[in-house]
Design a protein around this motif. Sequence first.
Motif, short mmCIF file in Angstrom:
data_model
loop_
_atom_site.label_atom_id
_atom_site.label_comp_id
_atom_site.label_asym_id
_atom_site.label_seq_id
_atom_site.Cartn_x
_atom_site.Cartn_y
_atom_site.Cartn_z
N TYR A 245 -1.56 -6.93 5.64
CA TYR A 245 -2.81 -6.90 4.91
C TYR A 245 -3.87 -6.18 5.74
CZ TYR A 245 -0.57 -10.37 2.01
OH TYR A 245 0.30 -11.01 1.18
N LYS B 6 -10.25 -1.43 6.16
CA LYS B 6 -10.84 -1.11 4.86
C LYS B 6 -12.08 -0.23 5.02
CE LYS B 6 -9.15 -5.07 2.26
NZ LYS B 6 -9.53 -6.30 1.53
N PHE C 252 -1.42 3.73 3.11
CA PHE C 252 -2.71 3.85 2.45
C PHE C 252 -3.36 5.21 2.65
CE2 PHE C 252 -2.65 -0.89 3.14
CZ PHE C 252 -2.33 -1.18 1.83
N GLU D 55 -2.28 4.15 -3.52
CA GLU D 55 -2.32 2.75 -3.10
C GLU D 55 -3.59 2.46 -2.29
OE1 GLU D 55 0.31 4.77 -2.55
OE2 GLU D 55 1.78 3.94 -3.95
N GLY D 56 -3.97 3.39 -1.43
CA GLY D 56 -5.18 3.22 -0.64
C GLY D 56 -6.42 3.20 -1.51
N LEU E 285 -6.63 -0.08 -3.39
CA LEU E 285 -6.99 -1.20 -2.52
C LEU E 285 -8.50 -1.38 -2.41
CD1 LEU E 285 -6.01 -3.38 -0.46
CD2 LEU E 285 -6.36 -1.61 1.28
#
Length: 87
Positions: free
Chosen positions: A5, A11, A64, A78-79, A82
């Motif tokens: 994760y 992030k 990502f 996918e990134g 997210l």
Amino acid sequence: MSDGYPTAAQKEALRLICDHEPMPAHRLAEALVAARRPSTNPGYTRAIAQMAGTLAWRLQAQGFIVETLRGGWATTAEGRALIACPA
């Protein structure tokens, strides 16, 4: 990185890449330094630059981001999903 994760720092890096892609690695380091309060610690900027490389490596390992032909970073589907970054 915790069990696959992304962390808050990952992030943050992913958001910076998504907002400015393709983003060269040195620009990611500069953006991460600029996003933080200045420090009087003489090794601060170098430490953040090293962190940028580690964050990018982990994001790539997680799928990502991908490295572009010119050596920059770009987000994957996918990134973007997210962090809810528009395509």
